[in-house]
Design a protein around this motif. Structure first.
Motif, PDB file in Angstrom:
ATOM      1  N   UNK A  80       0.785  -1.201   0.039  1.00 51.02           N
ATOM      2  CA  UNK A  80       0.052   0.145  -0.052  1.00 51.02           C
ATOM      3  C   UNK A  80       1.097   1.423   0.382  1.00 51.02           C
ATOM      4  N   UNK A  81       2.121   1.255   0.185  1.00 51.99           N
ATOM      5  CA  UNK A  81       2.755   2.282   0.089  1.00 51.99           C
ATOM      6  C   UNK A  81       4.020   2.641  -1.344  1.00 51.99           C
ATOM      7  N   UNK A  82       4.468   1.348  -1.453  1.00 55.97           N
ATOM      8  CA  UNK A  82       4.794   1.734  -3.233  1.00 55.97           C
ATOM      9  C   UNK A  82       3.959   1.487  -4.507  1.00 55.97           C
ATOM     10  N   UNK A  83       2.966   0.423  -3.967  1.00 58.73           N
ATOM     11  CA  UNK A  83       2.676  -0.094  -4.598  1.00 58.73           C
ATOM     12  C   UNK A  83       2.872  -1.378  -5.749  1.00 58.73           C
ATOM     13  N   UNK A  84       4.139  -2.067  -5.407  1.00 55.84           N
ATOM     14  CA  UNK A  84       4.246  -3.439  -5.710  1.00 55.84           C
ATOM     15  C   UNK A  84       3.088  -4.102  -6.042  1.00 55.84           C
ATOM     16  N   UNK A  85       3.086  -5.234  -6.876  1.00 56.65           N
ATOM     17  CA  UNK A  85       1.386  -6.147  -6.868  1.00 56.65           C
ATOM     18  C   UNK A  85       2.218  -7.896  -6.796  1.00 56.65           C
ATOM     19  N   UNK A  86       1.683  -8.354  -6.168  1.00 57.66           N
ATOM     20  CA  UNK A  86       1.545  -9.864  -5.695  1.00 57.66           C
ATOM     21  C   UNK A  86       2.847 -10.241  -4.763  1.00 57.66           C
ATOM     22  N   UNK A  88       4.103 -11.731  -2.147  1.00 57.34           N
ATOM     23  CA  UNK A  88       4.521 -12.678  -1.989  1.00 57.34           C
ATOM     24  C   UNK A  88       4.942 -13.913  -3.090  1.00 57.34           C
ATOM     25  N   UNK A  89       4.802 -13.244  -4.317  1.00 55.56           N
ATOM     26  CA  UNK A  89       5.878 -13.801  -5.213  1.00 55.56           C
ATOM     27  C   UNK A  89       6.883 -13.244  -5.171  1.00 55.56           C
ATOM     28  N   UNK A  90       7.126 -12.378  -4.509  1.00 55.60           N
ATOM     29  CA  UNK A  90       8.035 -12.161  -4.901  1.00 55.60           C
ATOM     30  C   UNK A  90       9.671 -11.366  -3.944  1.00 55.60           C
ATOM     31  N   UNK A  91       8.801 -11.662  -2.586  1.00 52.32           N
ATOM     32  CA  UNK A  91       9.133 -11.239  -1.210  1.00 52.32           C
ATOM     33  C   UNK A  91       8.898 -12.787  -0.244  1.00 52.32           C
ATOM     34  N   UNK A 101      -5.766  -3.023   8.095  1.00 49.81           N
ATOM     35  CA  UNK A 101      -5.944  -3.608   6.809  1.00 49.81           C
ATOM     36  C   UNK A 101      -4.325  -3.647   5.258  1.00 49.81           C
ATOM     37  N   UNK A 102      -3.226  -2.218   6.067  1.00 47.56           N
ATOM     38  CA  UNK A 102      -2.028  -2.314   5.581  1.00 47.56           C
ATOM     39  C   UNK A 102      -1.617  -3.273   5.145  1.00 47.56           C
ATOM     40  N   UNK A 103      -0.808  -3.268   4.224  1.00 43.26           N
ATOM     41  CA  UNK A 103       0.410  -3.588   3.107  1.00 43.26           C
ATOM     42  C   UNK A 103       1.626  -3.012   3.422  1.00 43.26           C
ATOM     43  N   UNK A 104       1.878  -3.611   3.613  1.00 36.47           N
ATOM     44  CA  UNK A 104       4.048  -3.018   3.685  1.00 36.47           C
ATOM     45  C   UNK A 104       4.846  -4.395   3.142  1.00 36.47           C
ATOM     46  N   UNK A 105       5.626  -3.426   1.931  1.00 33.37           N
ATOM     47  CA  UNK A 105       6.445  -5.465   1.321  1.00 33.37           C
ATOM     48  C   UNK A 105       7.779  -5.288   2.359  1.00 33.37           C
ATOM     49  N   UNK A 106       8.845  -5.213   1.769  1.00 34.54           N
ATOM     50  CA  UNK A 106       9.879  -5.188   3.373  1.00 34.54           C
ATOM     51  C   UNK A 106      10.753  -4.127   2.662  1.00 34.54           C
ATOM     52  N   UNK A 107      10.965  -3.875   1.520  1.00 35.09           N
ATOM     53  CA  UNK A 107      11.794  -2.502   1.210  1.00 35.09           C
ATOM     54  C   UNK A 107      10.942  -1.605   1.828  1.00 35.09           C
ATOM     55  N   UNK A 108       9.462  -1.400   1.304  1.00 34.68           N
ATOM     56  CA  UNK A 108       8.548   0.322   2.258  1.00 34.68           C
ATOM     57  C   UNK A 108       8.942   0.074   4.082  1.00 34.68           C
ATOM     58  N   UNK A 109       9.418  -1.296   4.772  1.00 35.50           N
ATOM     59  CA  UNK A 109       9.659  -1.048   5.415  1.00 35.50           C
ATOM     60  C   UNK A 109      10.598  -0.802   6.058  1.00 35.50           C
ATOM     61  N   UNK A 110      11.660  -0.976   5.335  1.00 33.52           N
ATOM     62  CA  UNK A 110      13.618  -0.362   5.842  1.00 33.52           C
ATOM     63  C   UNK A 110      13.777   0.973   5.325  1.00 33.52           C
ATOM     64  N   UNK A 111      12.552   0.961   4.229  1.00 35.14           N
ATOM     65  CA  UNK A 111      12.869   2.654   4.153  1.00 35.14           C
ATOM     66  C   UNK A 111      11.871   3.518   4.768  1.00 35.14           C
ATOM     67  N   UNK A 112      10.833   3.215   5.981  1.00 37.17           N
ATOM     68  CA  UNK A 112       9.963   3.873   6.348  1.00 37.17           C
ATOM     69  C   UNK A 112      10.915   3.697   8.401  1.00 37.17           C
TER      70      UNK A 112
END
Length: 123
Positions: A80-86, A88-91, A101-112
């Motif tokens: 929900x931060x960068x818009x990266x789709x799916x 779970x397929x990449x990370x 219900x906000x979802x955050x990929x690892x890259x955005x979490x570390x930037x945050x």
């Protein structure tokens, strides 16, 4: 006599000495993919992150991609931060706020985390 004391915390490393020198995000990806857990050892905690939701401030849950089901059933998890789709397929893992219900990929979490550290350092 060097023994283990009652109540003493024990841990083992699943990574080689060389791997332990890699950035925490890469180590956690490897451990989540190969051993199906999100590492919270003292080294990873000191260097890493389990983010708080930027919307509500709740501590986000860690979802291991190959183990945990999507909170949305069959739907994919999108950051929900960068818009990266799916994600779970990449990370190997992602973060989810159960409250809003906000979802955050690892890259955005570390930037945050880096952004917050810079904010606190500037004050």
């Amino acid at each position: 006599d060097v023994g283990v004391r009652e109540g003493e915390h024990l841990s083992i490393s699943y990574l080689s000495s060389k791997d332990l020198e890699r950035p925490v995000a890469l180590r956690r990806q490897d451990l989540a993919r190969g051993w199906l857990f999100f590492c919270t050892c003292s080294q990873c905690v000191a260097e890493g992150v389990v983010p708080c939701c930027p919307t509500c401030g709740e501590l986000a849950d860690v979802l291991i991609s190959s183990v945990d089901e999507s909170p949305y059933g069959e739907c994919n998890i999108n950051c929900d931060i960068c818009g990266k789709e799916d994600v779970s397929c990449f990370d190997a893992y992602s973060f989810h706020c159960a409250r809003c219900h906000m979802d955050i990929c690892p890259a955005c979490a570390y930037v945050q985390r880096t952004d917050k550290a810079l904010e606190h350092g500037a004050k």
